[in-house]
Enzyme design. Structure first.
Site, PDB file in Angstrom:
ATOM      1  N   LYS A 175      47.706  44.391  28.463  1.00 17.28           N
ATOM      2  CA  LYS A 175      48.892  43.124  28.343  1.00 17.28           C
ATOM      3  C   LYS A 175      49.959  43.691  27.404  1.00 17.28           C
ATOM      4  CE  LYS A 175      46.988  40.061  31.105  1.00 17.28           C
ATOM      5  NZ  LYS A 175      47.962  39.447  32.233  1.00 17.28           N
ATOM      6  N   ASP A 204      50.787  45.452  32.222  1.00 18.90           N
ATOM      7  CA  ASP A 204      51.200  43.982  32.666  1.00 18.90           C
ATOM      8  C   ASP A 204      51.883  43.258  31.643  1.00 18.90           C
ATOM      9  OD1 ASP A 204      51.384  41.700  33.982  1.00 18.90           O
ATOM     10  OD2 ASP A 204      49.276  41.355  33.998  1.00 18.90           O
ATOM     11  N   GLU A 230      52.832  46.360  35.929  1.00 17.60           N
ATOM     12  CA  GLU A 230      52.888  44.741  36.904  1.00 17.60           C
ATOM     13  C   GLU A 230      53.791  43.894  36.234  1.00 17.60           C
ATOM     14  OE1 GLU A 230      48.606  44.007  37.241  1.00 17.60           O
ATOM     15  OE2 GLU A 230      48.972  41.923  36.871  1.00 17.60           O
ATOM     16  N   GLU A 256      51.316  37.978  41.918  1.00 19.36           N
ATOM     17  CA  GLU A 256      50.381  36.903  41.553  1.00 19.36           C
ATOM     18  C   GLU A 256      50.902  35.645  41.647  1.00 19.36           C
ATOM     19  OE1 GLU A 256      49.677  38.790  37.555  1.00 19.36           O
ATOM     20  OE2 GLU A 256      49.567  36.905  37.177  1.00 19.36           O
ATOM     21  N   ASP A 279      46.917  36.140  44.608  1.00 19.77           N
ATOM     22  CA  ASP A 279      45.469  35.701  43.940  1.00 19.77           C
ATOM     23  C   ASP A 279      45.157  34.914  45.132  1.00 19.77           C
ATOM     24  OD1 ASP A 279      44.410  35.009  41.027  1.00 19.77           O
ATOM     25  OD2 ASP A 279      44.205  33.899  42.568  1.00 19.77           O
ATOM     26  N   HIS A 306      45.292  39.974  42.772  1.00 19.09           N
ATOM     27  CA  HIS A 306      45.067  39.466  41.320  1.00 19.09           C
ATOM     28  C   HIS A 306      43.704  38.600  41.552  1.00 19.09           C
ATOM     29  CE1 HIS A 306      46.046  36.278  38.346  1.00 19.09           C
ATOM     30  NE2 HIS A 306      46.534  37.339  37.773  1.00 19.09           N
ATOM     31  N   GLU A 339      40.241  43.309  39.811  1.00 21.32           N
ATOM     32  CA  GLU A 339      40.393  43.090  38.443  1.00 21.32           C
ATOM     33  C   GLU A 339      39.260  42.341  37.954  1.00 21.32           C
ATOM     34  OE1 GLU A 339      44.037  40.646  38.089  1.00 21.32           O
ATOM     35  OE2 GLU A 339      44.112  41.217  35.944  1.00 21.32           O
TER      36      GLU A 339
HETATM   37 CA    CA Z   1      49.027  39.862  35.984  1.00 21.06          CA
END
Ligand code: CA
Length: 384
Positions: A175, A204, A230, A256, A279, A306, A339
């Site tokens: 992240k 991401d 991402e 996502e 997602d 996702h 994921e």
């Molecule tokens: Ca993400």
């Protein structure tokens, strides 16, 4: 013989659990894990489960309200096996106030439950109803590296990378989006800690930056062999995605926060991404996942779902992943990866009798009918 079924009841379950240690992604601090679960009962005694995606800052009551007040009254008495017809009925009903966000999550959750019912009615896993499984297992990647204090956590995050490695992960997603220099420092600390270990990283930013900073970050990380970058910019900036895709060497991923075949048509036709990441709990469920998968295939774009929901969304994602064709066929074609969020989720592992497990670096895809899970109603009750 085609079974005859009628929907008799649609119930929503709102689950919440406060976190002992709140954590941050670039858009804010997450202090509670929540889920909107959907239970659909039929006159044949078959019950299906679904989940509307509820991201960290989203309140689960929005999707629940759309289900209880809009979609459930439409569907009572209807045939749950008519998944395609009911998807369009729900989409058309809500077009003028839905199309994105929590209303699409509501449709998604219902749709997943309908597919669970269909799998149980036909005594087949959902992957079979989607056309058959291309794979029986999937390599998971660790999603983690959230922040506990904000910036300056390079040392802790480098340790976290080593922990994921010890736990068997060879793919990890970091992240970022906490300031350009902090992001770069974090990535260098993680790379240094991992050394020559065989690990592939992804990043991401959760659309933390505008095009310029997103480009600077991508340029700074260009030699790290990233599998993908991402959500570099906000989902509305499709031109920005396309520009970054043109100017950066690594694959650009996103989606996502996009929904339905119509939303993904815009993303794909603009040439904006190398990898789409719908997602299952917000793109429109398994019906929309099938639409989007074929659309992406036509554009030569990889689909890599996702996954951040509870055990129900994980199970639905696994069935979908089984049924995704290779984007670019070859005998060693790159496969979708799972994921596997490593952040705190108090009820995820207690929600079914068989939580997903990584064994020897891989996760088996269940082949029991429907979603292939048995719900633990005691856990549903405990967190409702
Ligand atoms: Ca993400």
């Amino acid at each position: 013989m085609i079974p005859k079924l009628k929907i008799t009841e649609i119930k929503t379950h709102i689950l919440k659990s406060p976190l002992e240690t709140p954590f941050a992604f670039s858009q804010g601090w997450v202090s509670t894990r929540s889920a909107t679960l959907i239970e659909i009962r039929t006159d044949a005694g078959i019950t299906g489960w679904g989940e509307a995606f509820c991201q960290g800052l989203e309140v689960p009551e929005i999707a629940a309200a759309a289900i209880e007040n809009c979609f459930a009254p439409m569907l009572i008495g209807d045939n749950p096996l008519d998944t395609e017809r009911l998807w369009f009925a729900m989409y058309n009903r809500s077009r003028d106030f839905g199309r994105k966000g929590a209303v699409m999550a509501a449709i998604s959750g219902i749709d997943i439950a309908l597919w669970d019912i269909a799998g149980k009615a036909y005594d087949q896993p959902i992957s079979q109803l989607l056309g058959g499984a291309f794979r029986s297992n999937v390599q998971p990647y660790a999603t983690g590296f959230y922040r506990i204090t904000g910036q300056g956590e390079q040392a802790r995050l480098a340790d976290e990378a080593l922990q994921h490695y010890e736990n068997g992960f060879r793919l990890m997603k970091v992240k970022l989006g906490f300031g350009l220099q902090d992001d770069i420092d974090v990535m260098h600390a993680i790379k240094t800690a991992l050394g020559s270990k065989d690990v592939t990283l992804m990043v991401d930013t959760n659309h933390a930056y505008g095009r310029n900073e997103a480009l600077m970050l991508g340029t700074a990380l260009a030699d790290m062999g990233l599998r993908w970058y991402e959500e570099p910019v906000v989902p509305e900036d499709i031109d920005g995605y396309r520009e970054l895709r043109t100017r950066l060497p690594m694959a650009i991923a996103g989606g996502e926060n996009e929904h339905s075949l119509y939303g993904f048509k815009s993303l794909l036709s603009a040439g904006a991404v190398d990898i789409v990441q719908p997602d299952i709990g917000s793109c429109g469920g398994l019906t929309a996942a099938r639409h989007i998968t074929i659309l992406a295939q036509a554009f030569g774009v990889e689909v890599n779902p996702h996954v951040w929901g509870s055990a129900v969304a994980q199970a639905a994602s696994l069935q979908w992943i089984a049924a995704i064709p290779d984007a670019h066929h070859s005998i060693f074609a790159r496969q979708p990866i799972l994921e596997y969020d490593q952040s705190a989720h108090p009820f995820r592992r207690e929600l079914t009798t068989t939580p997903i497990e990584m064994i020897d670096g891989t996760v088996e895809i269940p082949d029991a009918p429907g979603l292939g899970i048995e719900m633990r109603l005691d856990t549903v009750a405990a967190y409702s």
